[in-house]
Design a protein around this motif. Structure first.
Motif, short mmCIF file in Angstrom:
data_model
loop_
_atom_site.label_atom_id
_atom_site.label_comp_id
_atom_site.label_asym_id
_atom_site.label_seq_id
_atom_site.Cartn_x
_atom_site.Cartn_y
_atom_site.Cartn_z
N ARG A 26 -3.78 3.97 -2.56
CA ARG A 26 -3.20 4.88 -3.54
C ARG A 26 -2.63 6.31 -3.09
NH1 ARG A 26 -8.31 5.15 -7.54
NH2 ARG A 26 -6.85 7.11 -8.42
N ALA A 27 -2.72 6.54 -1.89
CA ALA A 27 -2.46 8.00 -1.31
C ALA A 27 -1.29 7.65 -0.24
CB ALA A 27 -3.53 8.55 -0.86
N ASP A 28 -0.45 8.61 -0.52
CA ASP A 28 0.84 8.81 0.63
C ASP A 28 0.33 9.17 1.72
OD1 ASP A 28 3.19 8.75 1.67
OD2 ASP A 28 3.97 10.16 0.45
N VAL A 29 -0.32 8.65 2.59
CA VAL A 29 -0.82 9.10 3.92
C VAL A 29 -0.49 8.18 5.16
CG1 VAL A 29 -2.73 10.18 2.63
CG2 VAL A 29 -2.95 7.90 3.52
N VAL A 30 -0.84 8.88 6.26
CA VAL A 30 -0.77 8.01 7.42
C VAL A 30 -2.23 8.06 8.01
CG1 VAL A 30 -0.08 7.82 9.93
CG2 VAL A 30 1.60 8.54 8.06
N MET A 31 -2.80 6.78 7.95
CA MET A 31 -4.29 6.36 8.36
C MET A 31 -4.14 6.21 9.77
SD MET A 31 -6.95 6.11 6.72
CE MET A 31 -6.59 5.92 5.01
N ALA A 32 -4.95 7.07 10.45
CA ALA A 32 -5.17 7.10 11.78
C ALA A 32 -6.27 5.91 12.05
CB ALA A 32 -5.56 8.51 12.38
N PRO A 33 -6.61 5.38 13.26
CA PRO A 33 -7.68 4.55 13.57
C PRO A 33 -9.14 4.99 13.25
CG PRO A 33 -6.20 4.15 15.29
CD PRO A 33 -5.73 5.54 14.48
N THR A 34 -10.11 4.44 12.94
CA THR A 34 -11.58 4.84 12.49
C THR A 34 -11.99 5.32 13.90
OG1 THR A 34 -11.70 3.18 10.72
CG2 THR A 34 -13.59 4.22 11.63
N ILE A 35 -12.62 6.42 13.71
CA ILE A 35 -13.66 7.02 14.70
C ILE A 35 -14.95 6.37 14.58
CG2 ILE A 35 -14.66 8.96 15.93
CD1 ILE A 35 -11.94 10.56 15.15
N ASN A 36 -15.62 5.81 15.63
CA ASN A 36 -16.91 5.26 15.40
C ASN A 36 -18.02 5.72 16.13
OD1 ASN A 36 -16.11 4.32 17.97
ND2 ASN A 36 -16.45 2.04 17.40
N THR A 57 0.79 -1.15 0.06
CA THR A 57 0.07 -0.05 -0.10
C THR A 57 0.93 1.16 0.16
OG1 THR A 57 0.06 0.12 2.46
CG2 THR A 57 -1.95 -1.21 1.41
N LYS A 58 0.42 2.46 -0.50
CA LYS A 58 0.97 3.62 -0.71
C LYS A 58 1.16 4.23 0.68
CE LYS A 58 1.99 7.26 -3.93
NZ LYS A 58 1.56 7.79 -5.32
N GLY A 59 0.01 4.32 1.41
CA GLY A 59 -0.21 4.57 2.80
C GLY A 59 0.27 3.79 4.13
N LEU A 60 0.36 4.34 4.94
CA LEU A 60 0.64 3.53 6.30
C LEU A 60 -0.49 3.55 7.23
CD1 LEU A 60 4.49 4.77 6.90
CD2 LEU A 60 3.80 2.54 6.01
N LEU A 61 -0.85 2.30 7.90
CA LEU A 61 -1.70 2.41 9.01
C LEU A 61 -1.17 2.78 10.42
CD1 LEU A 61 -3.71 -1.00 8.53
CD2 LEU A 61 -4.54 1.45 8.82
N LEU A 62 -1.36 3.62 11.06
CA LEU A 62 -0.94 4.24 12.21
C LEU A 62 -0.79 3.21 13.41
CD1 LEU A 62 0.48 6.54 14.18
CD2 LEU A 62 -2.04 7.52 14.43
N GLU A 63 -1.90 2.57 13.51
CA GLU A 63 -2.10 1.47 14.29
C GLU A 63 -1.23 0.21 14.30
OE1 GLU A 63 -5.96 -0.76 12.76
OE2 GLU A 63 -5.78 1.22 12.80
N GLU A 64 -0.28 0.15 13.08
CA GLU A 64 0.49 -1.04 12.87
C GLU A 64 2.07 -0.57 13.05
OE1 GLU A 64 -0.07 -4.04 12.36
OE2 GLU A 64 -2.05 -3.82 12.10
N LEU A 65 2.10 0.83 13.59
CA LEU A 65 3.64 1.33 13.86
C LEU A 65 3.82 1.05 15.49
CD1 LEU A 65 3.47 4.53 11.42
CD2 LEU A 65 4.08 2.04 10.96
N THR A 66 5.25 1.23 15.39
CA THR A 66 5.64 1.75 16.96
C THR A 66 5.79 3.04 17.21
OG1 THR A 66 8.01 1.54 16.53
CG2 THR A 66 6.99 -0.65 17.00
N TRP A 67 5.80 3.64 18.28
CA TRP A 67 6.04 4.85 18.36
C TRP A 67 7.43 5.36 17.86
CZ3 TRP A 67 10.06 7.48 20.62
CH2 TRP A 67 10.96 6.88 21.37
N VAL A 68 8.32 4.57 17.97
CA VAL A 68 9.44 5.11 17.08
C VAL A 68 9.42 5.04 15.57
CG1 VAL A 68 11.96 4.24 16.71
CG2 VAL A 68 10.70 3.86 18.89
N GLU A 69 8.59 4.17 15.12
CA GLU A 69 8.47 4.30 13.72
C GLU A 69 7.50 5.61 13.28
OE1 GLU A 69 8.44 -0.53 12.52
OE2 GLU A 69 6.56 0.46 13.47
N ALA A 70 6.47 5.93 14.08
CA ALA A 70 5.64 6.95 13.88
C ALA A 70 6.25 8.21 14.06
CB ALA A 70 4.61 6.98 14.91
N GLU A 71 7.37 8.16 14.84
CA GLU A 71 8.07 9.31 15.16
C GLU A 71 8.77 10.01 13.70
OE1 GLU A 71 11.02 11.26 18.45
OE2 GLU A 71 11.47 9.56 17.87
#
Length: 278
Positions: free
Chosen positions: A85-95, A28-42
């Motif tokens: 398709r988008a170079d984004v960081v995807m945060a968790p879904t708000i329900n 995927t072009k984008g990243l799932l925030l929930e799958e990262l560690t804080w070190v990777e998120a930084e």
């Protein structure tokens, strides 16, 4: 017989392993925030990062033929398409958010307008602390716009830009081209068609019925035929019996392209200047 069962088990295990490996190979072009560690998120959070946040009710009525989690399913589907398709960081879904129009139907939930607004502000403000200044809400509601607009205004004062999906605006041209129903906008021909395309297993067309009455006043949906608002005994407003997968594909693909255009426009947009505190 034992050898046959052993062979069958080994074959099933091999299938699951291959499927798992194939899934891991999907890029995927984008990243799932929930799958990262804080070190990777930084490392991925910079002033140029676009953070996208799916927003979809997981407890909101959609008639007898669609599930309470309908908007959440839609948000999850759109999340997947954007990630591809988008170079984004995807945060968790708000329900949870602002859905006051549906509270006469059991299972439906709504936050107060101020709470819904502040929920969005707090999530964006928290993540902006690490660098990102551009945020996009993949919005699957209509009443949510009432909370998203003031949230965007509040964040702009802090030098943070927030954009969000306006479903009716993006889908209007294609919806006019494919819709045959008399009227309506909820659990109707269009929304049901979209779900037949996005998540067909969540739709029970045997329970779909036409339920359309013109709105009386500005109130939300009501099960009382004598009250103001949109009278709907079923929670439907429109004619889902006219829904087809083909219509759903046209509307959904137009929506996906519209969201991707808005994200890229956001990428090029200047960051608002932080306003001094009064």
């Amino acid at each position: 017989m034992k050898r046959y069962l052993l062979t069958l088990v080994l074959a099933l295990i091999a299938t699951f392993v291959v499927q798992g490996q194939t899934k891991n190979l999907v890029k995927t072009k984008g990243l799932l925030l929930e799958e990262l560690t804080w070190v990777e998120a930084e490392k991925v959070f910079t002033p140029d990062t676009i953070v996208t946040i799916p927003l979809g009710a997981e407890a909101k009525e959609h008639g007898p033929h669609l599930k309470l989690k309908n908007d959440w399913l839609m948000a999850e589907y759109l999340k997947t398409r954007v990630l591809e398709r988008a170079d984004v960081v995807m945060a968790p879904t708000i329900n949870y958010n602002f859905y006051p129009a549906f509270l006469e139907y059991p299972g439906s939930t709504s936050l107060r307008l101020e709470t819904a607004r502040d929920l969005i502000v707090d999530v964006c403000r928290s993540l902006a602390h690490y660098g990102p200044r551009r945020f996009y809400i993949i919005n699957t509601g209509v009443s949510t716009l009432a909370a998203l607009k003031p949230a965007a205004e509040s964040l702009a004062n802090e030098g943070i830009i927030l954009r969000y999906t306006d479903l009716l605006k993006i889908m209007e041209p294609v919806e006019k081209a494919v819709s045959k129903q008399e009227g309506g906008t909820h659990a109707d021909e269009i929304e049901t068609s979209m779900m037949l395309y996005m998540a067909p297993g969540s739709v029970d067309m045997r329970k779909a019925v036409k339920d359309y009455h013109p709105r009386k006043g500005k109130s939300g949906f009501t099960r009382n035929p004598n009250a103001e608002g949109i009278y709907s005994a079923t929670g439907i407003w429109g004619d889902p019996t006219l829904a087809t997968l083909e219509k759903g594909k046209k509307v959904t693909e137009a929506l996906v392209e519209g969201i991707l255009r808005e994200i890229e426009d956001l990428r090029r947009s200047p960051i608002p200047e932080r306003q001094p505190k009064q």
